[in-house]
Design a protein around this motif. Sequence first.
Motif, mmCIF file in Angstrom:
data_model
loop_
_atom_site.group_PDB
_atom_site.id
_atom_site.type_symbol
_atom_site.label_atom_id
_atom_site.label_comp_id
_atom_site.label_asym_id
_atom_site.label_seq_id
_atom_site.Cartn_x
_atom_site.Cartn_y
_atom_site.Cartn_z
ATOM 1 N N SER A 39 0.838 -1.195 0.000
ATOM 2 C CA SER A 39 0.000 0.000 0.000
ATOM 3 C C SER A 39 0.874 1.246 0.000
ATOM 4 N N ALA A 40 0.306 2.354 -0.463
ATOM 5 C CA ALA A 40 1.059 3.613 -0.498
ATOM 6 C C ALA A 40 1.503 4.056 0.890
ATOM 7 N N PRO A 41 0.638 3.989 1.927
ATOM 8 C CA PRO A 41 1.098 4.375 3.267
ATOM 9 C C PRO A 41 2.255 3.507 3.768
ATOM 10 N N LYS A 42 2.194 2.208 3.468
ATOM 11 C CA LYS A 42 3.267 1.325 3.919
ATOM 12 C C LYS A 42 4.567 1.637 3.195
ATOM 13 N N ARG A 43 4.476 1.904 1.896
ATOM 14 C CA ARG A 43 5.691 2.241 1.142
ATOM 15 C C ARG A 43 6.290 3.548 1.653
ATOM 16 N N LEU A 44 5.434 4.509 2.014
ATOM 17 C CA LEU A 44 5.934 5.759 2.566
ATOM 18 C C LEU A 44 6.633 5.508 3.895
ATOM 19 N N TYR A 45 6.015 4.710 4.750
ATOM 20 C CA TYR A 45 6.613 4.386 6.053
ATOM 21 C C TYR A 45 7.968 3.707 5.862
ATOM 22 N N ASN A 46 8.036 2.741 4.932
ATOM 23 C CA ASN A 46 9.275 2.008 4.700
ATOM 24 C C ASN A 46 10.357 2.881 4.070
ATOM 25 N N SER A 47 9.935 3.912 3.348
ATOM 26 C CA SER A 47 10.889 4.709 2.575
ATOM 27 C C SER A 47 11.911 5.423 3.437
ATOM 28 N N VAL A 48 11.664 5.543 4.730
ATOM 29 C CA VAL A 48 12.637 6.208 5.604
ATOM 30 C C VAL A 48 13.997 5.510 5.548
ATOM 31 N N MET A 49 13.979 4.199 5.308
ATOM 32 C CA MET A 49 15.237 3.465 5.258
ATOM 33 C C MET A 49 16.087 3.842 4.056
ATOM 34 N N ALA A 50 15.476 4.482 3.070
ATOM 35 C CA ALA A 50 16.219 4.932 1.888
ATOM 36 C C ALA A 50 16.540 6.419 1.946
ATOM 37 N N ARG A 51 16.245 7.069 3.063
ATOM 38 C CA ARG A 51 16.425 8.514 3.180
ATOM 39 C C ARG A 51 17.731 8.919 3.865
ATOM 40 N N GLY A 52 18.584 7.962 4.144
ATOM 41 C CA GLY A 52 19.853 8.303 4.765
ATOM 42 C C GLY A 52 20.768 9.048 3.814
ATOM 43 N N ASP A 53 21.676 9.832 4.380
ATOM 44 C CA ASP A 53 22.703 10.465 3.558
ATOM 45 C C ASP A 53 23.556 9.405 2.877
ATOM 46 N N ILE A 54 23.713 8.280 3.537
ATOM 47 C CA ILE A 54 24.221 7.051 2.930
ATOM 48 C C ILE A 54 23.300 5.923 3.371
ATOM 49 N N VAL A 55 22.978 5.017 2.445
ATOM 50 C CA VAL A 55 22.098 3.886 2.714
ATOM 51 C C VAL A 55 22.925 2.616 2.560
ATOM 52 N N ILE A 56 23.124 1.903 3.665
ATOM 53 C CA ILE A 56 23.913 0.675 3.633
ATOM 54 C C ILE A 56 22.990 -0.508 3.351
ATOM 55 N N ALA A 57 23.359 -1.327 2.386
ATOM 56 C CA ALA A 57 22.656 -2.576 2.091
ATOM 57 C C ALA A 57 23.536 -3.734 2.532
ATOM 58 N N ASN A 58 22.933 -4.753 3.151
ATOM 59 C CA ASN A 58 23.743 -5.856 3.680
ATOM 60 C C ASN A 58 24.087 -6.914 2.638
ATOM 61 N N SER A 59 23.688 -6.684 1.374
ATOM 62 C CA SER A 59 24.029 -7.591 0.285
ATOM 63 C C SER A 59 23.756 -6.900 -1.035
#
Length: 387
Positions: free
Chosen positions: A117-137
């Motif tokens: 859902s759009a609200p859920k995607r917005l909530y999750n999007s905070v994880m992509a809002r870092g000045d750097i976004v670390i991915a574990n793989s």
Amino acid sequence: MLQIIPELETGGAERTAVDVAAGLAEAGARALVASEGGRLVGELQSRGGEWIPFPAGTKNPFAMALNMRRLARIAHDEKVALIHARSRAPAWVGLGAARILDIPFLTTFHGSYSGTSAPKRLYNSVMARGDIVIANSGYTAGLIESLYPWAKPRIRVIHRGTDLARFAPSAIEPGRVDALRRAWGVGPHERIVLLGARLTPWKGQRVLIEAASLLRESGLGDIAYVLAGDDQGRAGYVAELDRLVAAKGLQGVVRRVGHCADMAAAFLAASVVAVPSTEPEAFGRAAVEAQALGTPVVVSDLGAVPETVLAPPSEPASVRTGWRVPAGDAPALAAALAEALSLGASARAAMALRARTHVERHFSLERMVAATLDTYMALLSPPAEGG
């Protein structure tokens, strides 16, 4: 530096937070972790980190808004230079506090956050809002790019690190292995195929049971198939597994042994470790830890786990550290397990050396901590003139 995470219980994100805090402390920095506490608090403090009791797990929007100001005050008073969030609700709080103070903010994706859902995607999007976004793989990085293409320039892949001192054959006394074999009822003549994961359908326990049936039909005996993991209240799934074992006539061959507290000894006790996940894993800790101990692995060719195992067709058989099979394919899993179990002593020793070397080069704890600290410095260091 301040990390924020809901709790400090056992888990990949929690373990990584403690490991990075220890690395910071060793480098001479103050390593603060804001969380609601948990069983890892003592270890955090013993390794030089500082625990800040904080209601980081709340998802109440009003409480989160208040927590932004509260965290900003703490960060200001403690002279925090950077905030690092490892979960979604704390990330919103950390983002708000970092923006109030005008300090760098970064996040780590320890898993996949999709949302329909759009609200859920917005909530999750905070994880992509870092000045750097670390991915574990690399797999996780690809998911972030597909969901949040605007974050692509800021994504860095830092694989999860394994404590190679702990996951080393020389560090495990034979008595630990013997104790597990006795507790599991494994006879001296039996070899172990281990699936060490919580009992949930996507971890592939049903696929392993089907493969065990095929292997027995082919005449391969004296094998104990051990399902080591907590059911976490999934009584219905446990009953389903037991019915499948009974239907295949595998009572005593496939064994549910519950939670295992000594996974290093468990991996060393196994002749083969199976990771037959039917849904994508965000990393693949079990495969890495087993390889560090020199135990052959058979994994689903799905998600991030294949990144951790060298195997054809992407690599020549001469550098093989395990096997990759299609997810959910019991015959393919059975064939790979049979091949792994048929290794002679010399071939097994050579593979064990390759696997350990592979993990040392790419998935060590030291490598992960160093890469994370380098990321911190990249955010804190001013750009070079003319750059």
